[in-house]
Scaffold this active site. Structure first.
Site, PDB file in Angstrom:
ATOM      1  N   GLU A 134       0.847  -1.191   0.000  1.00  7.71           N
ATOM      2  CA  GLU A 134       0.000   0.000   0.000  1.00  7.71           C
ATOM      3  C   GLU A 134       0.883   1.242   0.000  1.00  7.71           C
ATOM      4  O   GLU A 134       2.097   1.139   0.270  1.00  7.71           O
ATOM      5  CB  GLU A 134      -0.917  -0.010   1.227  1.00  7.71           C
ATOM      6  CG  GLU A 134      -1.868  -1.195   1.245  1.00  7.71           C
ATOM      7  CD  GLU A 134      -2.731  -1.271   2.500  1.00  7.71           C
ATOM      8  OE1 GLU A 134      -3.584  -2.173   2.572  1.00  7.71           O
ATOM      9  OE2 GLU A 134      -2.558  -0.419   3.400  1.00  7.71           O
ATOM     10  N   PRO A 135       0.333   2.421  -0.288  1.00  7.02           N
ATOM     11  CA  PRO A 135       1.158   3.631  -0.294  1.00  7.02           C
ATOM     12  C   PRO A 135       1.936   3.847   1.008  1.00  7.02           C
ATOM     13  O   PRO A 135       3.073   4.309   0.984  1.00  7.02           O
ATOM     14  CB  PRO A 135       0.134   4.751  -0.524  1.00  7.02           C
ATOM     15  CG  PRO A 135      -0.966   4.092  -1.288  1.00  7.02           C
ATOM     16  CD  PRO A 135      -1.047   2.704  -0.741  1.00  7.02           C
ATOM     17  N   GLY A 138       4.812  -1.001   3.198  1.00  7.84           N
ATOM     18  CA  GLY A 138       5.686  -1.770   2.332  1.00  7.84           C
ATOM     19  C   GLY A 138       6.096  -3.055   3.004  1.00  7.84           C
ATOM     20  O   GLY A 138       5.412  -4.064   2.941  1.00  7.84           O
ATOM     21  N   SER A 139       7.218  -3.005   3.716  1.00 11.80           N
ATOM     22  CA  SER A 139       7.756  -4.210   4.346  1.00 11.80           C
ATOM     23  C   SER A 139       6.935  -4.684   5.542  1.00 11.80           C
ATOM     24  O   SER A 139       6.939  -5.873   5.874  1.00 11.80           O
ATOM     25  CB  SER A 139       9.204  -3.955   4.781  1.00 11.80           C
ATOM     26  OG  SER A 139      10.011  -3.659   3.660  1.00 11.80           O
ATOM     27  N   ARG A 273      38.270  -8.736 -26.212  1.00 16.88           N
ATOM     28  CA  ARG A 273      38.767  -7.364 -26.161  1.00 16.88           C
ATOM     29  C   ARG A 273      40.267  -7.341 -25.857  1.00 16.88           C
ATOM     30  O   ARG A 273      40.718  -7.884 -24.842  1.00 16.88           O
ATOM     31  CB  ARG A 273      38.013  -6.597 -25.075  1.00 16.88           C
ATOM     32  CG  ARG A 273      38.501  -5.180 -24.824  1.00 16.88           C
ATOM     33  CD  ARG A 273      38.174  -4.257 -25.969  1.00 16.88           C
ATOM     34  NE  ARG A 273      38.318  -2.856 -25.571  1.00 16.88           N
ATOM     35  CZ  ARG A 273      38.361  -1.841 -26.425  1.00 16.88           C
ATOM     36  NH1 ARG A 273      38.256  -2.080 -27.722  1.00 16.88           N
ATOM     37  NH2 ARG A 273      38.476  -0.603 -25.992  1.00 16.88           N
ATOM     38  N   GLU A 368       9.735  -8.048  -2.644  1.00 12.79           N
ATOM     39  CA  GLU A 368       9.539  -9.155  -1.696  1.00 12.79           C
ATOM     40  C   GLU A 368      10.362  -8.979  -0.420  1.00 12.79           C
ATOM     41  O   GLU A 368      10.808  -9.944   0.182  1.00 12.79           O
ATOM     42  CB  GLU A 368       9.884 -10.495  -2.351  1.00 12.79           C
ATOM     43  CG  GLU A 368       9.073 -10.832  -3.575  1.00 12.79           C
ATOM     44  CD  GLU A 368       7.618 -11.126  -3.282  1.00 12.79           C
ATOM     45  OE1 GLU A 368       7.329 -11.729  -2.243  1.00 12.79           O
ATOM     46  OE2 GLU A 368       6.763 -10.734  -4.090  1.00 12.79           O
ATOM     47  N   THR A 370      13.060  -5.708   1.176  1.00 13.11           N
ATOM     48  CA  THR A 370      14.351  -5.131   0.839  1.00 13.11           C
ATOM     49  C   THR A 370      15.490  -5.909   1.494  1.00 13.11           C
ATOM     50  O   THR A 370      15.277  -6.746   2.377  1.00 13.11           O
ATOM     51  CB  THR A 370      14.422  -3.678   1.310  1.00 13.11           C
ATOM     52  OG1 THR A 370      14.334  -3.667   2.752  1.00 13.11           O
ATOM     53  CG2 THR A 370      13.277  -2.842   0.732  1.00 13.11           C
ATOM     54  N   SER A 371      16.703  -5.595   1.087  1.00 16.74           N
ATOM     55  CA  SER A 371      17.863  -6.228   1.717  1.00 16.74           C
ATOM     56  C   SER A 371      17.896  -5.944   3.218  1.00 16.74           C
ATOM     57  O   SER A 371      18.314  -6.796   4.016  1.00 16.74           O
ATOM     58  CB  SER A 371      19.155  -5.728   1.060  1.00 16.74           C
ATOM     59  OG  SER A 371      19.257  -6.201  -0.280  1.00 16.74           O
TER      60      SER A 371
END
Length: 383
Positions: A134-135, A138-139, A273, A368, A370-371
């Site tokens: 949702e706005p 998050g986590s 290269r 899913e 954050t770190s």
């Protein structure tokens, strides 16, 4: 860079599925990866239908509902790495119906599974979506504010969701809401909806992973019949956490595949290269960077396989899936940086896919959980 299958021998069915995905990646995914990225907010329906015809969009669904039957997480990780090595953004799109299916399989009745999963295995399956974020949420999934209020015959859902993958283009949705905000996780409940009655914001313009469209969803008293509640009231959070353990592990495989693609490109370029009279792979600075990429990829893969095997064995896996997702996502980011660095100016150019992969990789460190969240989960399991 081949899979180390000598560690975990594969069945004939797994090998056939990997061969299918590898060939599909070369023939169908990689040639259109740049075009899909440049299109930005356009869903690649033609590729979706081609993948569905090949059995890639439903390989993870049970045979009882018409799927391919590769329901174990380990096989799903094998496939996801292979697709991720072709293009992680497209690979995540083509298997996205598996994310929708996980909570249905975890919480649903037999009637719900039949009704909502069987259409995903047809010749022209719909896309699906899972709506949690949702706005302002998050986590911290337990802080969901979208309300589910009881009414005659069912519930009315009111609230707003954000950053919903496949939003607007999906036909089926699992939406998480709360029947009692004061109870946090104990109030979270899951509901099954079609797109009818939902309102969507415009597609969000993103840095990377543009094959998947993301939108907001607006719910203004949307009615959901009682029979479309997924599991008991307050059981949604349990189903969500189980889904996260699976999805984080599968996404770790996707990130490993992305990192693998970066290493393959960087190694090939470094062999061709020539600078200062020899291929740059013979310069220690470049060789050591490639070595770091290879070592990190192997570590990511093995952590991912460990988490997958624990999930398939029914063992607790919160810490292990977090370790896999953390390590693989940060490996993808490192390897995409290293590929761009090895290619130099060409890495910064759109002549090569390295710059796209660098943009795609960043999402792996965010979605899913954050770190930071993965580290928080791991820290809770320290002795």
């Amino acid at each position: 860079m081949d899979l180390p299958t000598e560690l975990v021998p594969l069945t004939d069915e797994q090998r056939a599925l990997l061969d299918l995905c590898r060939e599909f990646g070369v023939r169908e995914i990689r040639p259109v990866a740049r075009e899909i990225d440049e299109a930005d907010t356009v869903t690649p329906w033609a590729l979706w239908r081609t993948a569905a015809a090949a059995g890639i969009t439903d390989f993870m669904l049970p045979t009882a509902y018409g799927g391919g039957g590769a329901t174990d997480v380990f096989t799903q990780c094998l496939v996801q790495e292979e697709l991720g090595a072709a293009d992680a953004a497209i690979g995540n799109l083509l298997t996205s119906n598996g994310f929708f299916a996980d909570p249905v399989l975890e919480l649903g009745t037999e009637a719900q599974k039949e009704r909502w999963l069987r259409p995903l295995t047809g010749p022209n399956p719909p896309m699906t979506a899972l709506a949690v974020t949702e706005p302002g949420v998050g986590s911290d999934s337990a802080a969901i504010t979208t309300r589910a209020e009881r009414t005659s015959g069912g519930y009315r859902l009111t609230g707003q969701k954000a950053w919903i993958s496949n939003g607007g283009v999906a036909e089926y949705y699992v939406i998480f809401a709360t029947v009692d905000p004061g109870r946090r996780s104990k109030g979270v409940t899951a509901f099954l909806l079609t797109k009818d009655g939902l309102t969507f914001g415009p597609p969000m313009r993103k840095m990377g992973q543009r094959a998947i469209t993301n939108t907001e969803i607006f719910l203004d008293g949307v009615f959901v019949p009682e029979e479309d509640r997924l599991g008991d009231e307050g059981r949604g959070f349990h189903g969500l956490m189980r889904t996260f353990e699976i999805s984080r592990t599968v996404l770790a495989a996707s990130a490993t595949g992305l990192a693998r693609a970066c290493l393959d490109l960087a190694t090939s370029y470094a062999r061709d290269r020539v600078q200062f009279g020899k291929p740059i792979i013979e310069h220690q600075a470049v060789a050591f960077r490639l070595a770091d990429m290879a070592a990190k990829i192997e570590a990511s893969r093995l952590l991912t396989w460990r988490a997958a095997k624990r999930l398939d064995a029914g063992l607790p896996c919160a810490a292990e899936s977090a370790m896999a997702k953390l390590t693989a996502s940060e490996t993808a980011m490192f390897c995409s940086w290293a590929a761009v660095q090895t290619l130099g100016g060409w890495g910064y150019s759109r002549e090569f896919l390295a710059e796209k992969w660098m943009r795609d990789a960043k999402l792996e460190e965010i979605e899913e959980g954050t770190s930071d969240i993965q580290r928080l989960i791991i820290s809770r399991f320290l002795p």
